[in-house]
Write a protein that holds these residues in place. Structure first.
Motif, PDB file in Angstrom:
ATOM      1  N   SER A  16     -75.375  30.057-105.878  1.00  0.00           N
ATOM      2  CA  SER A  16     -75.350  28.675-106.375  1.00  0.00           C
ATOM      3  C   SER A  16     -74.258  27.825-105.729  1.00  0.00           C
ATOM      4  N   ALA A  17     -73.603  28.358-104.687  1.00  0.00           N
ATOM      5  CA  ALA A  17     -72.481  27.634-104.081  1.00  0.00           C
ATOM      6  C   ALA A  17     -72.930  26.442-103.250  1.00  0.00           C
ATOM      7  N   ASN A  18     -74.126  26.486-102.682  1.00  0.00           N
ATOM      8  CA  ASN A  18     -74.592  25.397-101.821  1.00  0.00           C
ATOM      9  C   ASN A  18     -76.063  25.119-102.107  1.00  0.00           C
ATOM     10  N   LEU A  19     -76.294  24.434-103.191  1.00  0.00           N
ATOM     11  CA  LEU A  19     -77.658  24.072-103.564  1.00  0.00           C
ATOM     12  C   LEU A  19     -77.921  22.608-103.245  1.00  0.00           C
ATOM     13  N   SER A  20     -79.160  22.311-102.923  1.00  0.00           N
ATOM     14  CA  SER A  20     -79.553  20.933-102.623  1.00  0.00           C
ATOM     15  C   SER A  20     -79.742  20.171-103.932  1.00  0.00           C
ATOM     16  N   VAL A  21     -78.973  19.081-104.086  1.00  0.00           N
ATOM     17  CA  VAL A  21     -79.030  18.263-105.299  1.00  0.00           C
ATOM     18  C   VAL A  21     -79.265  16.818-104.878  1.00  0.00           C
ATOM     19  N   GLN A  24     -77.620  15.871-101.538  1.00  0.00           N
ATOM     20  CA  GLN A  24     -76.289  16.423-101.293  1.00  0.00           C
ATOM     21  C   GLN A  24     -76.299  17.931-101.495  1.00  0.00           C
ATOM     22  N   THR A  25     -75.386  18.604-100.804  1.00  0.00           N
ATOM     23  CA  THR A  25     -75.208  20.045-100.995  1.00  0.00           C
ATOM     24  C   THR A  25     -74.005  20.257-101.899  1.00  0.00           C
ATOM     25  N   LEU A  26     -74.245  20.691-103.124  1.00  0.00           N
ATOM     26  CA  LEU A  26     -73.192  20.804-104.115  1.00  0.00           C
ATOM     27  C   LEU A  26     -73.173  22.207-104.721  1.00  0.00           C
ATOM     28  N   THR A  27     -72.046  22.516-105.353  1.00  0.00           N
ATOM     29  CA  THR A  27     -71.903  23.784-106.060  1.00  0.00           C
ATOM     30  C   THR A  27     -72.389  23.616-107.493  1.00  0.00           C
ATOM     31  N   LYS A  45     -70.182  10.407-107.888  1.00  0.00           N
ATOM     32  CA  LYS A  45     -70.093   9.339-106.888  1.00  0.00           C
ATOM     33  C   LYS A  45     -70.955   9.652-105.676  1.00  0.00           C
ATOM     34  N   MET A  46     -70.990  10.914-105.268  1.00  0.00           N
ATOM     35  CA  MET A  46     -71.809  11.296-104.117  1.00  0.00           C
ATOM     36  C   MET A  46     -73.299  11.083-104.394  1.00  0.00           C
ATOM     37  N   LEU A  47     -73.699  11.323-105.627  1.00  0.00           N
ATOM     38  CA  LEU A  47     -75.112  11.169-105.981  1.00  0.00           C
ATOM     39  C   LEU A  47     -75.463   9.752-106.422  1.00  0.00           C
ATOM     40  N   GLY A  48     -74.468   8.892-106.533  1.00  0.00           N
ATOM     41  CA  GLY A  48     -74.717   7.512-106.931  1.00  0.00           C
ATOM     42  C   GLY A  48     -74.989   7.340-108.403  1.00  0.00           C
ATOM     43  N   VAL A  49     -74.541   8.293-109.222  1.00  0.00           N
ATOM     44  CA  VAL A  49     -74.727   8.192-110.672  1.00  0.00           C
ATOM     45  C   VAL A  49     -73.491   7.520-111.256  1.00  0.00           C
ATOM     46  N   THR A  50     -73.638   6.288-111.711  1.00  0.00           N
ATOM     47  CA  THR A  50     -72.496   5.530-112.212  1.00  0.00           C
ATOM     48  C   THR A  50     -72.610   5.176-113.696  1.00  0.00           C
ATOM     49  N   ARG A  51     -73.835   5.053-114.198  1.00  0.00           N
ATOM     50  CA  ARG A  51     -74.031   4.686-115.600  1.00  0.00           C
ATOM     51  C   ARG A  51     -75.046   5.642-116.215  1.00  0.00           C
ATOM     52  N   LEU A  52     -74.861   5.911-117.529  1.00  0.00           N
ATOM     53  CA  LEU A  52     -75.708   6.897-118.191  1.00  0.00           C
ATOM     54  C   LEU A  52     -76.574   6.300-119.294  1.00  0.00           C
ATOM     55  N   GLU A  53     -76.577   4.975-119.427  1.00  0.00           N
ATOM     56  CA  GLU A  53     -77.337   4.358-120.527  1.00  0.00           C
ATOM     57  C   GLU A  53     -78.821   4.695-120.459  1.00  0.00           C
ATOM     58  N   ARG A  54     -79.358   4.803-119.249  1.00  0.00           N
ATOM     59  CA  ARG A  54     -80.789   5.049-119.098  1.00  0.00           C
ATOM     60  C   ARG A  54     -81.105   6.515-118.844  1.00  0.00           C
ATOM     61  N   ALA A  55     -80.154   7.389-119.155  1.00  0.00           N
ATOM     62  CA  ALA A  55     -80.356   8.832-119.015  1.00  0.00           C
ATOM     63  C   ALA A  55     -80.861   9.199-117.625  1.00  0.00           C
ATOM     64  N   PRO A  56     -80.045   8.971-116.601  1.00  0.00           N
ATOM     65  CA  PRO A  56     -80.489   9.298-115.243  1.00  0.00           C
ATOM     66  C   PRO A  56     -80.707  10.796-115.078  1.00  0.00           C
ATOM     67  N   ALA A  57     -81.542  11.135-114.128  1.00  0.00           N
ATOM     68  CA  ALA A  57     -81.843  12.545-113.852  1.00  0.00           C
ATOM     69  C   ALA A  57     -81.423  12.884-112.434  1.00  0.00           C
ATOM     70  N   ILE A  58     -81.125  14.142-112.246  1.00  0.00           N
ATOM     71  CA  ILE A  58     -80.894  14.659-110.895  1.00  0.00           C
ATOM     72  C   ILE A  58     -81.833  15.843-110.691  1.00  0.00           C
ATOM     73  N   PHE A  59     -82.051  16.182-109.434  1.00  0.00           N
ATOM     74  CA  PHE A  59     -82.948  17.279-109.108  1.00  0.00           C
ATOM     75  C   PHE A  59     -82.160  18.359-108.383  1.00  0.00           C
ATOM     76  N   ILE A  60     -82.234  19.582-108.927  1.00  0.00           N
ATOM     77  CA  ILE A  60     -81.689  20.756-108.243  1.00  0.00           C
ATOM     78  C   ILE A  60     -82.892  21.513-107.706  1.00  0.00           C
ATOM     79  N   GLY A  61     -83.098  21.394-106.410  1.00  0.00           N
ATOM     80  CA  GLY A  61     -84.348  21.884-105.846  1.00  0.00           C
ATOM     81  C   GLY A  61     -85.473  20.988-106.309  1.00  0.00           C
ATOM     82  N   THR A  62     -86.417  21.565-107.053  1.00  0.00           N
ATOM     83  CA  THR A  62     -87.535  20.777-107.582  1.00  0.00           C
ATOM     84  C   THR A  62     -87.428  20.561-109.080  1.00  0.00           C
ATOM     85  N   GLN A  63     -86.389  21.079-109.705  1.00  0.00           N
ATOM     86  CA  GLN A  63     -86.250  20.999-111.158  1.00  0.00           C
ATOM     87  C   GLN A  63     -85.387  19.792-111.546  1.00  0.00           C
TER      88      GLN A  63
END
Length: 391
Positions: free
Chosen positions: A99-104, A118-121, A163-181
């Protein structure tokens, strides 16, 4: 007088007596060296001593869990550590090479104007991580026992990762993807005092982390009260894994005794260096004065040699003079040093501490310095021929 002629005369005067000029220059060199060494070593030692006291006041204990066919520490073990007297906060972490270098990425839309992948841990943790790393939630909240028991697909981002993923506000419940999930971002963790590398990580609940090989606890972070770190370092392994505590590796701050000894060693080393440099400066001064004395007493040396004095007699005379000079300086210096120590301690209301051996050995050290400093001038005096000296 032309400046060039003046420079030539000055150079001729220096080169006429090269040894004497070299000794005089060496005295200046050592004086400046002493100044630089005093300031530099004092600053370095001061920084080292401050570091020792920082270690003394440290309250962080880390328990490393090695790989084992059977899990040595389970996620529920953290609650047993927090019940130990002196523990302020604790949290468990699970990390792996997988899990040290997963695509997010922050969305599933291709945007040519932004880098969203981004490649994040990715790290799994227990709910008490913000307190354990001495950080704070910049945005949102951290996942709790409810999220874990329900298996909610939620994540918390480190501030730098957000900051790398551009997530700055959480009011709209943003999502991120780890792989396809996809996972919902419920918080951003920042201002970390411990484990600052987690600022660039994606933090998952343990139940979700199993998908990425994060089912086994690999580290436990513990914060203790002041003075309790040493005791907790002994008790934490037994609380985390009863019967297997010998297999766990504990990293704790040094004990007060070790820190005190380290500080004492740093201070002693500092002043030993300064004392040795001062002795070298004194030796050069004695050598310079003795050499000047030899030059001024050339006629006396020639007369003694003409009356039957052997070379060894002349050498012994000047060696004894320089030794007595060093011995006298050692006695006076030791006495003056003791007086200064007592005076400073009286002014500062300190208790004077003085090694008696130092006061006894100081005159002997002065005599030894004088003896070594007088070797060259004595040998030069002994090599003089009576005829040349009298002429």
């Amino acid at each position: 007088m032309h400046p060039r002629d003046l420079l030539n005369e000055a150079m001729a005067g220096l080169l006429a007596r090269p040894v004497r000029s070299a000794l005089t220059t060496l005295g200046t060199v050592l004086g400046i060296t002493t100044l630089v060494v005093t300031l530099g070593v004092a600053a370095t030692a001061g920084n080292q001593i401050v570091g020792r006291f920082d270690e003394l006041t440290a309250t962080s204990v880390t328990v490393e869990v090695p790989e084992n066919p059977f899990p040595l520490v389970d996620w529920a073990a953290v609650s047993r550590v927090t019940r130990l007297r002196g523990v302020i906060s604790a949290a468990a972490l699970a990390e792996s090479e997988r899990s040290a270098n997963l695509s997010v990425r922050s969305n599933d839309i291709v945007d040519p104007t932004r880098v969203t992948d981004q490649t994040l841990t990715v790290v799994a943790s227990s709910p008490g991580l913000p307190a354990a790393v001495k950080g704070r939630m910049v945005e949102g909240r951290y996942f709790d026992a409810g999220h874990i028991s329900r298996g909610d697909k939620v994540v918390v981002l480190g501030l730098h990762a957000a900051k790398m993923l551009g997530v700055t506000r959480l009011e709209r419940a943003p999502a991120i993807f780890i792989g396809t999930q996809a996972y919902t971002v419920i918080g951003v963790l920042g201002d970390l005092k411990r484990e600052k590398s987690l600022a660039s990580a994606v933090l998952l609940p343990p139940a979700v982390g199993r998908r990425y090989g994060l089912s086994t606890v690999t580290r436990v972070l513990v914060n203790t009260g002041l003075g309790a770190a040493e005791l907790i370092a002994e008790q934490a392994p037994a609380a985390l894994s009863p019967g297997n505590e010998a297999l766990l590796q504990v990293i704790s701050p040094p004990s007060p005794t070790r820190a005190r000894d380290a500080v004492e060693g740093d201070v002693n080393a500092l002043f030993l260096i300064l004392g040795l440099v001062s002795l070298v400066v004194g030796a050069v001064g004695i050598a310079n004065v003795t050499l000047v004395t030899v030059m001024e007493r050339v006629a006396e040396i020639g007369l003694r040699r003409a009356l039957g004095a052997a070379r060894r007699h002349v050498a012994a005379q000047f060696l004894l003079e320089s030794t007595l000079t060093g011995l006298t300086g050692g006695i006076i210096g030791a006495s003056a040093g003791i007086v200064v120590i007592v005076a400073v301690c009286a002014a500062k209301q300190w208790t004077p501490v003085l090694d008696v051996r130092l006061a006894v050995m100081a005159p002997a050290a002065g005599a030894a310095v004088g003896l070594l400093a007088g070797l060259y001038p004595a040998l030069r005096a002994a090599r003089m021929e009576p005829v040349n000296a009298l002429r």
